[in-house]
Design a protein around this motif. Structure first.
Motif, short mmCIF file in Angstrom:
data_model
loop_
_atom_site.label_atom_id
_atom_site.label_comp_id
_atom_site.label_asym_id
_atom_site.label_seq_id
_atom_site.Cartn_x
_atom_site.Cartn_y
_atom_site.Cartn_z
N GLU A 24 0.83 -1.21 0.00
CA GLU A 24 0.00 0.00 0.00
C GLU A 24 0.86 1.26 0.00
O GLU A 24 0.40 2.32 -0.40
CB GLU A 24 -0.93 0.00 1.21
N TYR A 34 -4.81 2.39 -3.54
CA TYR A 34 -4.91 0.94 -3.35
C TYR A 34 -4.93 0.55 -1.89
O TYR A 34 -4.14 1.03 -1.08
CB TYR A 34 -3.73 0.24 -4.04
N LYS A 35 -5.86 -0.33 -1.54
CA LYS A 35 -5.94 -0.94 -0.21
C LYS A 35 -6.02 -2.44 -0.39
O LYS A 35 -6.74 -2.93 -1.27
CB LYS A 35 -7.18 -0.47 0.55
N ALA A 38 -10.66 -3.96 0.74
CA ALA A 38 -11.59 -2.95 0.27
C ALA A 38 -12.43 -2.36 1.40
O ALA A 38 -12.89 -1.22 1.30
CB ALA A 38 -12.50 -3.54 -0.81
N VAL A 41 -11.23 1.15 2.56
CA VAL A 41 -11.18 2.29 1.63
C VAL A 41 -11.81 3.51 2.29
O VAL A 41 -12.87 3.41 2.93
CB VAL A 41 -11.92 1.95 0.31
N LYS A 43 -14.07 6.13 2.17
CA LYS A 43 -15.24 6.39 1.33
C LYS A 43 -15.46 7.89 1.09
O LYS A 43 -16.05 8.27 0.09
CB LYS A 43 -16.47 5.72 1.94
N TYR A 46 -12.93 8.58 -1.72
CA TYR A 46 -13.28 7.86 -2.95
C TYR A 46 -14.78 7.60 -2.98
O TYR A 46 -15.24 6.49 -2.75
CB TYR A 46 -12.49 6.55 -3.04
N PHE A 49 -16.49 4.58 -4.76
CA PHE A 49 -16.31 3.22 -4.25
C PHE A 49 -17.67 2.63 -3.87
O PHE A 49 -18.51 3.30 -3.28
CB PHE A 49 -15.39 3.22 -3.02
N TRP A 85 -8.78 -3.09 -3.40
CA TRP A 85 -9.48 -2.12 -4.25
C TRP A 85 -8.55 -0.96 -4.56
O TRP A 85 -7.67 -0.61 -3.77
CB TRP A 85 -10.72 -1.58 -3.54
N CYS A 86 -8.77 -0.31 -5.72
CA CYS A 86 -8.13 0.97 -6.02
C CYS A 86 -9.08 1.80 -6.87
O CYS A 86 -10.08 1.28 -7.40
CB CYS A 86 -6.76 0.79 -6.68
#
Length: 92
Positions: A24, A34-35, A38, A41, A43, A46, A49, A85-86
């Motif tokens: 990461e 990127y995590k 997910a 993340v 929110k 992002y 997402f 996720w990214c």
């Protein structure tokens, strides 16, 4: 004479041939948020997402849907977590 490998040797070879995992902290990973998980993340950062988005169901993921780690077209030579996720996530 036929030589066979034991399960331990097969597992060792599989790991030896696997790509390193993307960190990461890698600058390329940071650039796209990127995590490895997910669920972690941000929110707010992002807003696009969605909870059902993971690397495993992204069109860029090069592993099988059952793989814990797999390649990604964004990160050549490094594997991403299937449950990761990214921001470059794209629908299959």
């Amino acid at each position: 004479m036929v030589l066979t490998m034991g399960a331990g040797a097969s597992l060792w070879l599989a790991r030896a041939n696997a790509a390193p995992h993307l960190s990461e902290a890698d600058p390329a990973a940071v650039a796209v948020g990127y995590k490895e998980d997910a669920a972690k993340v941000d929110k707010a950062k992002y807003p696009n997402f969605a909870a059902d988005q993971t690397c495993a169901n992204c069109s860029l993921f090069q592993g099988k849907s059952t793989d814990a780690w797999g390649g990604c077209t964004l990160f050549s030579g490094k594997d991403v977590a299937a449950k990761g996720w990214c921001a470059s996530w794209t629908n299959m």
